[in-house]
Design a protein around this motif. Structure first.
Motif, PDB file in Angstrom:
ATOM      1  N   ARG A   1      41.963  42.412  68.019  1.00 55.99           N
ATOM      2  CA  ARG A   1      40.882  41.414  67.999  1.00 55.99           C
ATOM      3  C   ARG A   1      39.914  41.690  66.853  1.00 55.99           C
ATOM      4  NH1 ARG A   1      41.111  42.155  73.728  1.00 55.99           N
ATOM      5  NH2 ARG A   1      39.355  43.624  73.590  1.00 55.99           N
ATOM      6  N   GLN A   2      39.632  42.964  66.638  1.00 54.70           N
ATOM      7  CA  GLN A   2      38.731  43.353  65.551  1.00 54.70           C
ATOM      8  C   GLN A   2      39.315  42.930  64.206  1.00 54.70           C
ATOM      9  OE1 GLN A   2      38.114  47.697  64.429  1.00 54.70           O
ATOM     10  NE2 GLN A   2      36.174  47.290  65.456  1.00 54.70           N
ATOM     11  N   TYR A   3      40.613  43.147  64.043  1.00 56.34           N
ATOM     12  CA  TYR A   3      41.285  42.772  62.798  1.00 56.34           C
ATOM     13  C   TYR A   3      41.273  41.253  62.617  1.00 56.34           C
ATOM     14  CZ  TYR A   3      45.161  41.857  59.583  1.00 56.34           C
ATOM     15  OH  TYR A   3      45.932  41.398  58.548  1.00 56.34           O
TER      16      TYR A   3
ATOM     17  N   HIS B   1      39.121  39.120  63.812  1.00 54.85           N
ATOM     18  CA  HIS B   1      37.761  38.692  63.486  1.00 54.85           C
ATOM     19  C   HIS B   1      37.474  38.930  62.006  1.00 54.85           C
ATOM     20  CE1 HIS B   1      36.739  37.596  67.466  1.00 54.85           C
ATOM     21  NE2 HIS B   1      36.590  38.828  67.961  1.00 54.85           N
ATOM     22  N   GLU B   2      37.897  40.073  61.491  1.00 53.74           N
ATOM     23  CA  GLU B   2      37.655  40.382  60.083  1.00 53.74           C
ATOM     24  C   GLU B   2      38.384  39.406  59.176  1.00 53.74           C
ATOM     25  OE1 GLU B   2      38.885  44.404  59.674  1.00 53.74           O
ATOM     26  OE2 GLU B   2      37.108  45.242  60.670  1.00 53.74           O
TER      27      GLU B   2
ATOM     28  N   HIS C   1      42.051  45.822  71.450  1.00 49.43           N
ATOM     29  CA  HIS C   1      40.708  45.872  70.872  1.00 49.43           C
ATOM     30  C   HIS C   1      40.777  45.858  69.343  1.00 49.43           C
ATOM     31  CE1 HIS C   1      36.651  47.295  69.930  1.00 49.43           C
ATOM     32  NE2 HIS C   1      37.215  48.249  69.204  1.00 49.43           N
ATOM     33  N   TYR C   2      41.632  46.695  68.777  1.00 47.28           N
ATOM     34  CA  TYR C   2      41.733  46.762  67.322  1.00 47.28           C
ATOM     35  C   TYR C   2      42.368  45.491  66.747  1.00 47.28           C
ATOM     36  CZ  TYR C   2      40.302  51.656  67.242  1.00 47.28           C
ATOM     37  OH  TYR C   2      39.582  52.825  67.342  1.00 47.28           O
TER      38      TYR C   2
ATOM     39  N   SER D   1      37.584  56.022  61.497  1.00 52.37           N
ATOM     40  CA  SER D   1      38.279  54.873  62.089  1.00 52.37           C
ATOM     41  C   SER D   1      38.597  55.066  63.563  1.00 52.37           C
ATOM     42  CB  SER D   1      39.575  54.592  61.323  1.00 52.37           C
ATOM     43  OG  SER D   1      40.488  55.673  61.475  1.00 52.37           O
TER      44      SER D   1
END
Length: 430
Positions: free
Chosen positions: A415-417, A419-420, A412-413, A349
């Motif tokens: 935005r990643q979350y 998106h998921e 960053h994380y 991770s």
């Protein structure tokens, strides 16, 4: 009602009291960090105010007495460094034992990277300090361990503020690294920064220490037994010439980590180490560490010009270089090298840029660095002032750089979350 249910009921009732609610607040990483920062800022403001003499008088005020040949007539600043910090190191001892018995340090494969990172994070800053102060002679170089230390409380507090979406593995990596760093720092203090050892008092310290160990191994937790034994252990270690904070670590090591019911005999709920840490942490983070920071951080800059002049001193420059540059190079470089040549690998991770952020946080030396600075230059008040300037400036720069980088990674994380979550929400329902 079982013993565990009874303990949980009592704990829940305790949390309803004003003192219980205060203790719960003081256990939070962010609160301890802010108290530490606030105490240091108060000391700096007072030391640079027209009333600075009062700050010096307060720190030099003698409290205690020489009784039965024991030298316990110490200044308030000495009581903070030798006495109150022993409470902090007792909690550190509990954390260390928990990590070795039931935490990440129990598994060599999981521990390999943070342990290597801790070693590299001490060696490179020490080498940089020696390189910068080499021409000043052996007296200056004896402060080599000052930039090698990491302040767990401060580093974890900053991570807690910015880590809304950072991987949990990053906190685990930093905490394990900092715990090993503390173990190495304790060893350095005991070996390199203790006075001539009095074996008689050191031998006497073993007696209350063993009695303390016997009681806690038998799960006897009566404070009127344990506190006097801990006090005697601290007193004899202090008199022996070994720095008294080592007594706190040794006492912490004696406390059992695993539950009594682990062997199938009975279930006492959480192990004593966890219960003791839960009980004592508010005293450590809410009183011991902030009070030490208050007495240790007060340095008179003499204005901006005085600050710039102090930072140009080799000792201060070596500390800043070690904390800001040495920690990052040592931790990141060692971690990458070990991951490249051994089966050990970074958690899936995490990215390598996250390790750089953790390495920057490790550049916050503060508490332990200030303590080592006092020990290294005990007879040189001028260099002690340079140490304070270097530690404070280097820690602030490291904290600022780490915050900027980790906030960027947190976005960053996040935005990643998001998106998921959005991708899951648009999937067709079968």
């Amino acid at each position: 009602m079982t013993g565990r249910e009874s303990a949980e009921t009592v704990d829940a009732q305790h949390h309803q009291t004003p003192m219980g609610r205060l203790a719960e607040v003081l256990r939070r990483d962010t609160v301890g960090g802010f108290l530490l920062l606030g105490a240091a800022l108060l000391a700096l403001v007072w030391a640079n105010s027209p009333w600075s003499d009062g700050y010096e008088i307060l720190g030099d005020t003698q409290v205690g007495a020489d009784v039965f040949g024991l030298h316990l007539d110490l200044s308030l600043s000495a009581w903070a460094a030798d006495g109150l910090l022993a409470i902090f190191f007792f909690v550190v001892g509990l954390e260390l034992k928990r990590e070795f018995v039931a935490g990440d340090l129990r598994d060599p494969r999981r521990a390999a990277l943070p342990v290597a990172a801790a070693v590299g994070g001490m060696m490179v800053p020490a080498a940089l300090f020696i390189a910068v102060t080499y021409r000043q002679g052996a007296d200056a170089m004896q402060g080599w361990a000052i930039p090698a230390a990491t302040d767990i409380a401060f580093a974890i507090a900053i991570l807690a503020v910015v880590a809304t979406h950072l991987p949990v593995a990053l906190r685990t990596f930093l905490l394990t690294l900092a715990v090993v760093d503390d173990l190495l720092a304790i060893t350095i203090i005991a070996v390199f920064y203790s006075d001539s050892i009095d074996l008689t008092f050191l031998g006497l310290a073993v007696i209350p220490l063993v009695l303390f160990a016997i009681l806690v191994q038998r799960r006897i937790t009566s404070w009127w037994l344990l506190v006097p034994l801990a006090g005697l252990t601290w007193t004899f270690v202090h008199e022996s010439g070994v720095h008294a904070t080592v007594a706190g670590v040794l006492l912490g090591f004696t406390v059992p980590v695993l539950r009594a019911g682990t062997t199938g005999d009975r279930d006492d709920g959480p192990g004593l180490a966890e219960r003791f840490e839960h009980t004592i942490r508010p005293l450590s983070s809410g009183v011991a560490v902030p009070v030490f920071a208050f007495f240790a951080a007060g340095v008179a800059f003499g204005g901006v010009g005085g600050l710039v002049s102090a930072l140009q001193e080799p000792v201060a420059m070596g500390i800043v270089a070690g904390l800001v540059i040495g920690k990052v190079v040592g931790i990141f470089g060692t971690t990458w090298l070990v991951a490249s040549v051994t089966p050990a690998s970074l958690d899936s991770s995490l990215k390598w840029v996250d390790v750089i952020g953790a390495a920057m946080l490790a550049g916050i030396g503060f508490t332990v660095s200030l303590l080592i600075g006092e020990l290294a230059f005990a007879g040189d008040p001028d260099r002690q002032e340079y140490v304070k300037v270097g530690v404070l400036f280097g820690s602030v720069v490291s904290a600022t750089l780490a915050t900027v980088l980790l906030r960027s990674r947190n976005r960053h994380y996040r935005r990643q979350y998001e998106h998921e979550v959005r991708d899951r929400s648009v999937l067709p329902v079968e």
